[in-house]
Motif scaffolding. Structure first.
Motif, mmCIF file in Angstrom:
data_model
loop_
_atom_site.group_PDB
_atom_site.id
_atom_site.type_symbol
_atom_site.label_atom_id
_atom_site.label_comp_id
_atom_site.label_asym_id
_atom_site.label_seq_id
_atom_site.Cartn_x
_atom_site.Cartn_y
_atom_site.Cartn_z
ATOM 1 N N VAL A 17 66.788 -22.544 31.276
ATOM 2 C CA VAL A 17 65.403 -22.515 31.753
ATOM 3 C C VAL A 17 65.364 -22.005 33.191
ATOM 4 O O VAL A 17 64.536 -21.156 33.539
ATOM 5 C CB VAL A 17 64.742 -23.910 31.632
ATOM 6 N N MET A 18 66.265 -22.489 34.025
ATOM 7 C CA MET A 18 66.308 -22.032 35.419
ATOM 8 C C MET A 18 66.589 -20.532 35.485
ATOM 9 O O MET A 18 65.946 -19.809 36.233
ATOM 10 C CB MET A 18 67.382 -22.790 36.204
ATOM 11 N N ARG A 19 67.531 -20.059 34.696
ATOM 12 C CA ARG A 19 67.847 -18.621 34.694
ATOM 13 C C ARG A 19 66.667 -17.794 34.187
ATOM 14 O O ARG A 19 66.409 -16.702 34.670
ATOM 15 C CB ARG A 19 69.095 -18.351 33.868
ATOM 16 N N SER A 20 65.960 -18.312 33.202
ATOM 17 C CA SER A 20 64.796 -17.608 32.670
ATOM 18 C C SER A 20 63.702 -17.467 33.727
ATOM 19 O O SER A 20 62.999 -16.464 33.769
ATOM 20 C CB SER A 20 64.247 -18.361 31.458
ATOM 21 N N LEU A 21 63.570 -18.466 34.588
ATOM 22 C CA LEU A 21 62.518 -18.457 35.599
ATOM 23 C C LEU A 21 62.921 -17.756 36.899
ATOM 24 O O LEU A 21 62.080 -17.586 37.776
ATOM 25 C CB LEU A 21 62.096 -19.896 35.922
ATOM 26 N N GLU A 22 64.157 -17.346 37.001
ATOM 27 C CA GLU A 22 64.618 -16.721 38.245
ATOM 28 C C GLU A 22 63.755 -15.505 38.582
ATOM 29 O O GLU A 22 63.716 -14.517 37.848
ATOM 30 C CB GLU A 22 66.083 -16.308 38.125
ATOM 31 N N GLU A 24 60.632 -15.138 38.363
ATOM 32 C CA GLU A 24 59.559 -14.923 37.383
ATOM 33 C C GLU A 24 58.582 -16.095 37.376
ATOM 34 O O GLU A 24 58.901 -17.190 37.812
ATOM 35 C CB GLU A 24 60.149 -14.818 35.971
ATOM 36 N N VAL A 25 57.403 -15.837 36.853
ATOM 37 C CA VAL A 25 56.416 -16.865 36.537
ATOM 38 C C VAL A 25 56.167 -16.733 35.045
ATOM 39 O O VAL A 25 55.828 -15.651 34.565
ATOM 40 C CB VAL A 25 55.103 -16.659 37.330
ATOM 41 N N LYS A 26 56.370 -17.831 34.295
ATOM 42 C CA LYS A 26 56.271 -17.752 32.835
ATOM 43 C C LYS A 26 55.601 -18.976 32.245
ATOM 44 O O LYS A 26 55.636 -20.063 32.822
ATOM 45 C CB LYS A 26 57.669 -17.647 32.212
ATOM 46 N N MET A 27 55.049 -18.762 31.048
ATOM 47 C CA MET A 27 54.542 -19.865 30.243
ATOM 48 C C MET A 27 55.718 -20.467 29.470
ATOM 49 O O MET A 27 56.708 -19.770 29.223
ATOM 50 C CB MET A 27 53.489 -19.371 29.254
ATOM 51 N N PRO A 28 55.605 -21.738 29.058
ATOM 52 C CA PRO A 28 56.689 -22.358 28.296
ATOM 53 C C PRO A 28 57.098 -21.573 27.052
ATOM 54 O O PRO A 28 58.280 -21.488 26.730
ATOM 55 C CB PRO A 28 56.127 -23.732 27.929
ATOM 56 N N SER A 29 56.138 -20.966 26.365
ATOM 57 C CA SER A 29 56.477 -20.199 25.161
ATOM 58 C C SER A 29 57.351 -18.994 25.508
ATOM 59 O O SER A 29 58.263 -18.642 24.756
ATOM 60 C CB SER A 29 55.213 -19.744 24.431
ATOM 61 N N GLU A 30 57.098 -18.367 26.651
ATOM 62 C CA GLU A 30 57.915 -17.229 27.089
ATOM 63 C C GLU A 30 59.316 -17.688 27.484
ATOM 64 O O GLU A 30 60.305 -17.007 27.192
ATOM 65 C CB GLU A 30 57.250 -16.530 28.276
ATOM 66 N N ALA A 35 65.003 -18.030 26.739
ATOM 67 C CA ALA A 35 66.172 -18.909 26.831
ATOM 68 C C ALA A 35 66.751 -19.269 25.464
ATOM 69 O O ALA A 35 67.778 -19.950 25.388
ATOM 70 C CB ALA A 35 65.800 -20.186 27.588
ATOM 71 N N GLU A 36 66.066 -18.846 24.386
ATOM 72 C CA GLU A 36 66.486 -19.163 23.023
ATOM 73 C C GLU A 36 66.612 -20.669 22.804
ATOM 74 O O GLU A 36 67.625 -21.184 22.332
ATOM 75 C CB GLU A 36 67.786 -18.443 22.675
ATOM 76 N N ILE A 37 65.538 -21.367 23.159
ATOM 77 C CA ILE A 37 65.463 -22.828 23.025
ATOM 78 C C ILE A 37 64.139 -23.151 22.329
ATOM 79 O O ILE A 37 63.122 -22.509 22.604
ATOM 80 C CB ILE A 37 65.494 -23.512 24.410
ATOM 81 N N PHE A 38 64.149 -24.159 21.441
ATOM 82 C CA PHE A 38 62.918 -24.571 20.777
ATOM 83 C C PHE A 38 61.900 -25.060 21.799
ATOM 84 O O PHE A 38 62.251 -25.678 22.805
ATOM 85 C CB PHE A 38 63.183 -25.677 19.752
ATOM 86 N N GLN A 39 60.622 -24.808 21.499
ATOM 87 C CA GLN A 39 59.518 -25.132 22.406
ATOM 88 C C GLN A 39 59.502 -26.599 22.835
ATOM 89 O O GLN A 39 59.266 -26.894 24.001
ATOM 90 C CB GLN A 39 58.197 -24.782 21.719
ATOM 91 N N ASN A 40 59.759 -27.530 21.907
ATOM 92 C CA ASN A 40 59.710 -28.944 22.286
ATOM 93 C C ASN A 40 60.799 -29.299 23.304
ATOM 94 O O ASN A 40 60.599 -30.170 24.145
ATOM 95 C CB ASN A 40 59.781 -29.855 21.061
ATOM 96 N N HIS A 41 61.911 -28.639 23.268
ATOM 97 C CA HIS A 41 62.967 -28.880 24.260
ATOM 98 C C HIS A 41 62.573 -28.295 25.608
ATOM 99 O O HIS A 41 62.960 -28.825 26.651
ATOM 100 C CB HIS A 41 64.292 -28.276 23.799
ATOM 101 N N ARG A 66 49.845 -22.893 30.803
ATOM 102 C CA ARG A 66 50.390 -23.268 32.109
ATOM 103 C C ARG A 66 51.500 -22.310 32.506
ATOM 104 O O ARG A 66 52.269 -21.849 31.667
ATOM 105 C CB ARG A 66 50.921 -24.695 32.072
ATOM 106 N N LEU A 67 51.573 -22.042 33.801
ATOM 107 C CA LEU A 67 52.576 -21.127 34.343
ATOM 108 C C LEU A 67 53.549 -21.893 35.233
ATOM 109 O O LEU A 67 53.124 -22.712 36.058
ATOM 110 C CB LEU A 67 51.886 -20.015 35.148
ATOM 111 N N TYR A 68 54.819 -21.591 35.050
ATOM 112 C CA TYR A 68 55.874 -22.270 35.799
ATOM 113 C C TYR A 68 56.696 -21.272 36.596
ATOM 114 O O TYR A 68 56.851 -20.119 36.206
ATOM 115 C CB TYR A 68 56.799 -23.027 34.839
ATOM 116 N N ARG A 69 57.223 -21.751 37.713
ATOM 117 C CA ARG A 69 58.135 -20.950 38.539
ATOM 118 C C ARG A 69 59.114 -21.891 39.226
ATOM 119 O O ARG A 69 58.888 -23.105 39.290
ATOM 120 C CB ARG A 69 57.363 -20.138 39.574
ATOM 121 N N LEU A 70 60.182 -21.316 39.737
ATOM 122 C CA LEU A 70 61.144 -22.098 40.502
ATOM 123 C C LEU A 70 60.560 -22.420 41.871
ATOM 124 O O LEU A 70 59.843 -21.595 42.458
ATOM 125 C CB LEU A 70 62.454 -21.322 40.687
ATOM 126 N N THR A 71 60.876 -23.592 42.386
ATOM 127 C CA THR A 71 60.514 -23.935 43.759
ATOM 128 C C THR A 71 61.519 -23.246 44.687
ATOM 129 O O THR A 71 62.545 -22.729 44.218
ATOM 130 C CB THR A 71 60.598 -25.456 43.973
#
Length: 81
Positions: A17-22, A24-30, A35-41, A66-71
């Motif tokens: 998840v951290m590498r995916s957000l490096e 970037e700003v992304k939604m959980p589905s993205e 990251a090749e991880i199921f949405q609930n995880h 919702r949009l997420y990014r690294l702090t």
């Protein structure tokens, strides 16, 4: 910071998840696809990373899309991995 690096490395989900957000700003589905991880995880993992101050939601008032990014701390840690 070493403790946080160890915390991220102990879980492949947190690391992906951290590498995916490096840089970037992304939604959980993205993040899930990238990251090749199921949405609930993804939701659980984002919550863990948020509690450790490594990830932030930039639009918490919305229910969907919702949009997420690294702090800044998260950015430092991902660079050291």
């Amino acid at each position: 910071m070493d403790d946080e690096v160890k915390y991220v490395r102990r879980s492949q989900y947190r690391l992906r998840v951290m590498r995916s957000l490096e840089g970037e700003v992304k939604m959980p589905s993205e993040i899930a696809v990238d990251a090749e991880i199921f949405q609930n995880h993804i939701s659980n993992t984002l919550g863990q990373l948020r509690n450790h101050g490594l990830v932030e939601c930039i639009n918490p008032e919305v229910k969907r899309g919702r949009l997420y990014r690294l702090t800044p701390e998260g950015e430092k840690i991902i660079k050291s991995l």
